[in-house]
Scaffold this motif. Sequence first.
Motif, mmCIF file in Angstrom:
data_model
loop_
_atom_site.group_PDB
_atom_site.id
_atom_site.type_symbol
_atom_site.label_atom_id
_atom_site.label_comp_id
_atom_site.label_asym_id
_atom_site.label_seq_id
_atom_site.Cartn_x
_atom_site.Cartn_y
_atom_site.Cartn_z
ATOM 1 N N TYR A 89 10.829 -138.314 -30.572
ATOM 2 C CA TYR A 89 11.136 -138.934 -31.856
ATOM 3 C C TYR A 89 11.662 -137.892 -32.847
ATOM 4 O O TYR A 89 12.706 -138.086 -33.472
ATOM 5 C CB TYR A 89 9.892 -139.619 -32.421
ATOM 6 C CG TYR A 89 10.084 -140.109 -33.831
ATOM 7 C CD1 TYR A 89 10.806 -141.269 -34.098
ATOM 8 C CD2 TYR A 89 9.581 -139.384 -34.906
ATOM 9 C CE1 TYR A 89 11.005 -141.705 -35.395
ATOM 10 C CE2 TYR A 89 9.773 -139.812 -36.205
ATOM 11 C CZ TYR A 89 10.483 -140.974 -36.444
ATOM 12 O OH TYR A 89 10.692 -141.390 -37.730
ATOM 13 N N TYR A 90 10.950 -136.782 -32.998
ATOM 14 C CA TYR A 90 11.371 -135.755 -33.953
ATOM 15 C C TYR A 90 12.684 -135.098 -33.551
ATOM 16 O O TYR A 90 13.525 -134.804 -34.397
ATOM 17 C CB TYR A 90 10.283 -134.690 -34.137
ATOM 18 C CG TYR A 90 9.178 -135.137 -35.061
ATOM 19 C CD1 TYR A 90 9.429 -135.350 -36.414
ATOM 20 C CD2 TYR A 90 7.896 -135.349 -34.589
ATOM 21 C CE1 TYR A 90 8.430 -135.762 -37.266
ATOM 22 C CE2 TYR A 90 6.883 -135.761 -35.436
ATOM 23 C CZ TYR A 90 7.156 -135.969 -36.776
ATOM 24 O OH TYR A 90 6.168 -136.382 -37.616
ATOM 25 N N LEU A 93 15.370 -137.456 -34.587
ATOM 26 C CA LEU A 93 15.460 -137.468 -36.044
ATOM 27 C C LEU A 93 16.241 -136.253 -36.548
ATOM 28 O O LEU A 93 17.129 -136.376 -37.401
ATOM 29 C CB LEU A 93 14.060 -137.495 -36.658
ATOM 30 C CG LEU A 93 13.974 -137.568 -38.176
ATOM 31 C CD1 LEU A 93 14.599 -138.854 -38.688
ATOM 32 C CD2 LEU A 93 12.522 -137.474 -38.615
ATOM 33 N N ASP A 96 19.932 -136.681 -35.612
ATOM 34 C CA ASP A 96 20.600 -137.683 -36.456
ATOM 35 C C ASP A 96 20.854 -137.162 -37.870
ATOM 36 O O ASP A 96 21.743 -137.657 -38.562
ATOM 37 C CB ASP A 96 19.754 -138.960 -36.553
ATOM 38 C CG ASP A 96 19.706 -139.742 -35.255
ATOM 39 O OD1 ASP A 96 20.535 -139.462 -34.356
ATOM 40 O OD2 ASP A 96 18.831 -140.622 -35.137
ATOM 41 N N SER A 97 20.081 -136.176 -38.298
ATOM 42 C CA SER A 97 20.174 -135.683 -39.674
ATOM 43 C C SER A 97 20.963 -134.387 -39.820
ATOM 44 O O SER A 97 21.644 -134.190 -40.819
ATOM 45 C CB SER A 97 18.767 -135.447 -40.234
ATOM 46 O OG SER A 97 18.003 -136.628 -40.189
#
Length: 143
Positions: A89-90, A93, A96-97
Motif C-alpha cells: 500500500y505505501y 502511495l 502515485d505521489s
Amino acid sequence: MAIPVDEEFIIGDLNHKLYLKTLSGQSGLYHLWVDYENCDDHDAHTMSGVYVGKGPPDIRIASHIKSKWTNGVLLYATFTEMNNRLSKYYEQLFLDSYNFILNKAENTGRKKLYAVWDRERHDLGTHANEVSSLSKIQGFDDL
C-alpha cells in the motif's frame, strides 16, 4: 544509512554486503536516496529520493546496486519494517505521489521527494554500531 558501493569508499571489509547484513531477515518499505544539497549553517543535508521498494531490503538493495546504481554515486537507504500488505500500500502511495528516477513501472507521481537529515544521521547512519560489530577490523593493521 550510507552504503558504500564504490571501491573508493570501502574501508577494509566494510562493503555494502556488511551494511545490508544488519537488515537481514526483515521485510518492509525502503527508499534509496542521494545527496541533493547541504547546509553548513544548520549542519543539515537535503536528500532526494530516487527509488522506493518493498520486500527484504538486504536482498533488494543488493540487487539494485548491481543493476541500477551508478558507480561513484553515494548511496543512502532508509527502511521501515512492516507487513507485506502495508508495504504494498505505501509503496503504491509513494509511486502515485512522487517521481522516483529509478522506478520505471507504476510510477505516475510528479513531485520530488526530499528529506532533511542532520549531519550525524547523514555521516554515520543509524546502524554504525551494528555494522562495526560485524566487521573483522580490529585495528589499523586489518585495513
